[in-house]
Design an enzyme around this catalytic site. Sequence first.
Site, short mmCIF file in Angstrom:
data_model
loop_
_atom_site.label_atom_id
_atom_site.label_comp_id
_atom_site.label_asym_id
_atom_site.label_seq_id
_atom_site.Cartn_x
_atom_site.Cartn_y
_atom_site.Cartn_z
N VAL A 112 8.53 3.68 1.11
CA VAL A 112 9.39 4.45 2.01
C VAL A 112 10.53 5.02 1.18
O VAL A 112 11.17 4.29 0.42
CB VAL A 112 9.96 3.58 3.15
CG1 VAL A 112 10.76 4.43 4.11
CG2 VAL A 112 8.84 2.86 3.89
N ASP A 128 3.05 -7.96 10.94
CA ASP A 128 3.93 -7.99 9.75
C ASP A 128 5.40 -8.04 10.15
O ASP A 128 6.26 -7.41 9.53
CB ASP A 128 3.65 -6.76 8.86
CG ASP A 128 4.25 -6.92 7.47
OD1 ASP A 128 4.31 -5.91 6.72
OD2 ASP A 128 4.69 -8.04 7.14
N PHE A 147 0.81 -1.23 0.00
CA PHE A 147 0.00 0.00 0.00
C PHE A 147 0.84 1.27 0.00
O PHE A 147 0.31 2.35 -0.15
CB PHE A 147 -0.93 0.01 1.21
CG PHE A 147 -1.83 -1.18 1.29
CD1 PHE A 147 -1.56 -2.23 2.15
CD2 PHE A 147 -2.93 -1.28 0.43
CE1 PHE A 147 -2.38 -3.35 2.18
CE2 PHE A 147 -3.76 -2.39 0.48
CZ PHE A 147 -3.48 -3.43 1.35
N1 LIG Z 1 16.50 2.96 6.26
C1 LIG Z 1 15.49 3.48 6.95
N2 LIG Z 1 15.59 4.52 7.80
N3 LIG Z 1 14.37 4.77 8.32
C2 LIG Z 1 13.45 3.88 7.81
C3 LIG Z 1 12.08 3.69 8.03
C4 LIG Z 1 11.43 2.63 7.37
C5 LIG Z 1 12.13 1.80 6.48
C6 LIG Z 1 11.48 0.64 5.87
C7 LIG Z 1 10.58 -0.09 6.63
C8 LIG Z 1 10.02 -1.22 6.13
C9 LIG Z 1 10.36 -1.67 4.87
N4 LIG Z 1 9.84 -2.86 4.45
S1 LIG Z 1 8.94 -3.00 3.11
O1 LIG Z 1 8.65 -4.40 2.96
O2 LIG Z 1 9.62 -2.36 2.03
C10 LIG Z 1 7.46 -2.18 3.46
C11 LIG Z 1 6.53 -2.85 4.19
C12 LIG Z 1 5.31 -2.21 4.43
C13 LIG Z 1 5.06 -0.94 3.93
C14 LIG Z 1 6.06 -0.31 3.20
CL1 LIG Z 1 5.77 1.26 2.58
C15 LIG Z 1 7.27 -0.92 2.94
C16 LIG Z 1 11.24 -0.93 4.08
C17 LIG Z 1 11.81 0.22 4.59
C18 LIG Z 1 13.50 2.02 6.24
C19 LIG Z 1 14.13 3.05 6.92
#
Ligand SMILES: Nc1n[nH]c2ccc(-c3ccc(NS(=O)(=O)c4cccc(Cl)c4)cc3)cc12
Length: 288
Positions: free
Chosen positions: A24, A135, A21
Amino acid sequence: DPHVFHKRHLKRMRDLGAGHFGKVTLYLYDPANDGTGECVAVKSLKQESGHVPDGWIEEIKILKLLDHGNIVKYKGCCTELGGQVMQLIMEYLPLGSLQEYLPKRKVGLPRCLMFAQQICQGMDYLHTKRYVHRDLAARNVLVENDRLVKIGDFGLTKYIPEGEIYYRVREEGASPVYWYAIECLKEGKFSFSSDIWSFGVTLYEVLTHCEPRRSPLVKYKEMNVGVAPMTVMALIELLERNRRLPCPNECPHAVKMIMEQCWSGDPAKRPTFESLTKAFQDIGQKFE
Ligand SMILES: Nc1n[nH]c2ccc(-c3ccc(NS(=O)(=O)c4cccc(Cl)c4)cc3)cc12
């Protein structure tokens, strides 16, 4: 207000991840417009339509109230079009998720167990506030430095009211079924105990260093010999026949026991994050 971020000062750098949905993205927040700003992670919804879904407001509210060393920090919000679009601003962790970090670095067993314990600490904090994550997976655990990890996404997190133990859904969407407990697959029943099952799968990912060829998806498909597509029904049948992910060979007996308890068919037989935190403390001392 330090929690308000103005869209005009956000300079897009690169994508950090994408879910079903939302996505990031890494931005530089640079109000002085001289490159001296700070890096922030911005989560936005993929939806184009104007209205902001209730679940999105709820997710931002949840992250805003969480305050723990093993949970990614909320920094603020960015609204535009008069509140039609709302983006969640979080701290930026340069080392990314465990899924990106582990395959690149030789992380030995002691540090894997330290990361596992920190995930349990963050999850225990979440459960004491009566939230079910729904999740938990290595892709959603972020690396602050080589000795500190934080849970980084709360997109499916739900509040479990006092007196209740399940959050029931019948969601079709792209569900992370290989991290789901058997009762989630069969009845859509999510609980504190189903988060424990997902932790068991996350622990498996950490101990296999998130190697793609040993991923839960690959290993479950290997177990599903014969029937070509791995349907949810085929996965349920595997789990009902007590098939489980293979315990990584580098896994000590005590950790193998923990994994098996997390994957108990009976939710009531699974440990709690409180007991797991203590268990990893004891195990960690043996492997220091
Ligand atoms: N490197 C970072 N600094 N701060 C962050 C916050 C969230 C994330 C983040 C958190 C989760 C994911 N996992 S993901 O499977 O890509 C994901 C799952 C559900 C919803 C979304 Cl938009 C993305 C990917 C990136 C990364 C960072």
